[in-house]
Scaffold this active site. Structure first.
Site, mmCIF file in Angstrom:
data_model
loop_
_atom_site.group_PDB
_atom_site.id
_atom_site.type_symbol
_atom_site.label_atom_id
_atom_site.label_comp_id
_atom_site.label_asym_id
_atom_site.label_seq_id
_atom_site.Cartn_x
_atom_site.Cartn_y
_atom_site.Cartn_z
ATOM 1 N N ASP A 17 0.833 -1.214 0.000
ATOM 2 C CA ASP A 17 0.000 0.000 0.000
ATOM 3 C C ASP A 17 0.860 1.254 0.000
ATOM 4 O OD1 ASP A 17 -2.291 1.510 -0.010
ATOM 5 O OD2 ASP A 17 -2.780 1.184 2.098
ATOM 6 N N ASN A 19 1.579 3.158 -2.940
ATOM 7 C CA ASN A 19 2.256 3.480 -4.211
ATOM 8 C C ASN A 19 1.804 4.834 -4.750
ATOM 9 O OD1 ASN A 19 3.307 0.933 -4.073
ATOM 10 N ND2 ASN A 19 2.071 0.058 -5.717
ATOM 11 N N SER A 62 -7.037 -5.962 -5.262
ATOM 12 C CA SER A 62 -8.275 -6.445 -4.649
ATOM 13 C C SER A 62 -9.389 -6.407 -5.696
ATOM 14 C CB SER A 62 -8.648 -5.555 -3.466
ATOM 15 O OG SER A 62 -9.059 -4.283 -3.935
ATOM 16 N N ASN A 65 -10.315 -2.986 -6.518
ATOM 17 C CA ASN A 65 -9.400 -2.166 -7.330
ATOM 18 C C ASN A 65 -9.867 -2.009 -8.778
ATOM 19 O OD1 ASN A 65 -6.343 -3.245 -5.615
ATOM 20 N ND2 ASN A 65 -7.647 -1.467 -5.240
ATOM 21 N N ARG A 68 -11.053 1.438 -9.955
ATOM 22 C CA ARG A 68 -10.152 2.573 -10.255
ATOM 23 C C ARG A 68 -10.234 2.953 -11.732
ATOM 24 N NH1 ARG A 68 -4.802 2.037 -6.451
ATOM 25 N NH2 ARG A 68 -5.962 1.705 -4.543
ATOM 26 N N ARG A 180 1.061 -4.122 6.748
ATOM 27 C CA ARG A 180 0.463 -3.197 5.788
ATOM 28 C C ARG A 180 1.303 -1.933 5.806
ATOM 29 N NH1 ARG A 180 -5.749 -1.816 4.489
ATOM 30 N NH2 ARG A 180 -5.341 -0.404 2.752
ATOM 31 N N GLU A 199 -0.069 -11.713 13.839
ATOM 32 C CA GLU A 199 0.382 -10.452 14.426
ATOM 33 C C GLU A 199 0.318 -9.405 13.325
ATOM 34 O OE1 GLU A 199 1.202 -9.816 17.514
ATOM 35 O OE2 GLU A 199 0.909 -11.898 18.132
HETATM 36 C C1 FPP Z 1 -1.748 -0.012 -3.451
HETATM 37 O O1 FPP Z 1 -1.259 1.312 -3.505
HETATM 38 C C2 FPP Z 1 -1.153 -0.824 -4.499
HETATM 39 C C3 FPP Z 1 -1.850 -1.457 -5.487
HETATM 40 C C4 FPP Z 1 -3.305 -1.369 -5.609
HETATM 41 C C5 FPP Z 1 -1.152 -2.251 -6.542
HETATM 42 C C6 FPP Z 1 0.036 -3.054 -6.131
HETATM 43 C C7 FPP Z 1 0.775 -3.461 -7.343
HETATM 44 C C8 FPP Z 1 2.108 -3.456 -7.539
HETATM 45 C C9 FPP Z 1 3.095 -3.165 -6.487
HETATM 46 C C10 FPP Z 1 2.728 -3.665 -8.873
HETATM 47 C C11 FPP Z 1 2.340 -4.882 -9.616
HETATM 48 C C12 FPP Z 1 2.514 -6.121 -8.919
HETATM 49 C C13 FPP Z 1 2.834 -7.312 -9.506
HETATM 50 C C14 FPP Z 1 2.631 -8.586 -8.799
HETATM 51 C C15 FPP Z 1 3.360 -7.388 -10.864
HETATM 52 P P1 FPP Z 1 -2.301 2.467 -3.746
HETATM 53 O O2 FPP Z 1 -2.404 2.690 -5.211
HETATM 54 O O3 FPP Z 1 -3.581 2.129 -3.081
HETATM 55 O O4 FPP Z 1 -1.600 3.661 -3.047
HETATM 56 P P2 FPP Z 1 -2.334 4.898 -2.351
HETATM 57 O O5 FPP Z 1 -3.169 4.349 -1.237
HETATM 58 O O6 FPP Z 1 -1.188 5.702 -1.865
HETATM 59 O O7 FPP Z 1 -3.119 5.577 -3.419
#
Ligand code: FPP
Length: 235
Positions: A17, A19, A62, A65, A68, A180, A199
């Site tokens: 979480d 990104n 999820s 997602n 989005r 997380r 945990e």
């Molecule tokens: C949550 O951050 C992250 C995701 C919904 C996607 C995770 C995917 C990857 C790390 C890359 C692809 C993975 C693979 C297995 C190839 P967010 O976008 O919810 O961040 P925010 O809460 O800051 O907006």
């Protein structure tokens, strides 16, 4: 860090979480944040298994997602394809067995195909398991298990937890430690059954910056916890 004295979680689960926020802080697009998360996932995955984690479950997408923006969803699907097809040597080189948890619908056909081919390719690897939770929801997993139990004509009156576990997407050990990143304090429908006695650890760091040092810190925190599983403390 000296790992020889430390207890290592057998099953570690991570909610990837932060990104988007990581990218925003740098004036970059959300997509760039996912690219950075993607690179870090490979680094941390390899490190965790080298440190003795046996199963690493990663919540990468999820079911929610899919709500989005189209552009973000399709970028994530491209990253999945990149990892499951182009980067498949990453899993072979590190001897990693890959599993997936989640529903098919509405994943694109090419992602499903790449996913299934990677599972087949890595099925005999013995250096640890990465379980990608993709198009995953914990409640959906429980509902899907109930449907499979019904289809198998299992006697519900004799149903126990061990049997139920076998009907989940994968029959994995319980989660020992759930991390997380990015300071959010929620489970967000992640491995509801498997996290029952886990945990929880919620570092502030956003996933693209979650380093090997942060991983070590999580292991230290885990080692200080007193896991009682509903019983009394042995201390
Ligand atoms: C949550 O951050 C992250 C995701 C919904 C996607 C995770 C995917 C990857 C790390 C890359 C692809 C993975 C693979 C297995 C190839 P967010 O976008 O919810 O961040 P925010 O809460 O800051 O907006």
């Amino acid at each position: 860090m000296d790992y020889s004295e430390l207890k290592i979680p057998k099953h570690l689960a991570i909610i990837v979480d932060g990104n988007g926020r990581w990218a925003k802080e740098r004036g970059l697009s959300r997509l760039k944040g996912h690219d950075a998360g993607f690179d870090n996932l490979k680094k941390i995955g390899e490190y965790a298994l080298k440190r003795g984690v046996e199963v690493l479950s990663l919540y990468v997408f999820s079911t929610e997602n899919f709500k989005r923006e189209e552009k973000e969803v399709s970028h994530l699907m491209d990253l999945f394809l990149l990892m499951f097809k182009k980067d498949k040597n990453y899993f072979m080189r590190n001897n990693i067995k890959v599993l997936f948890s989640g529903r098919n619908e509405p994943l694109p056909k090419n992602v499903i195909k790449a996913r299934d081919e990677l599972v087949e390719l890595t099925k005999n690897n013995t250096g640890g398991i990465i379980n990608f939770c993709m198009n995953y929801g914990g409640r959906a997993e429980i509902i899907d298990a109930v449907k499979k139990i019904n289809a198998d004509n299992i006697d519900i009156n004799n149903l126990d937890e061990k049997t139920f576990s076998k009907y989940l997407y994968n029959d994995l050990p319980d989660v020992d430690l759930m991390i997380r990143t990015s300071g959010e304090l929620r489970l967000s429908n992640f491995l509801l059954w498997q996290n029952s006695y886990a945990e929880f650890y919620f570092p502030e760091v956003k996933f693209p910056d979650f380093s090997e040092k942060d991983f070590d810190e999580a292991i230290l925190v885990y080692n200080k916890r007193d896991r009682r599983f509903g019983g009394h403390s042995k201390k």
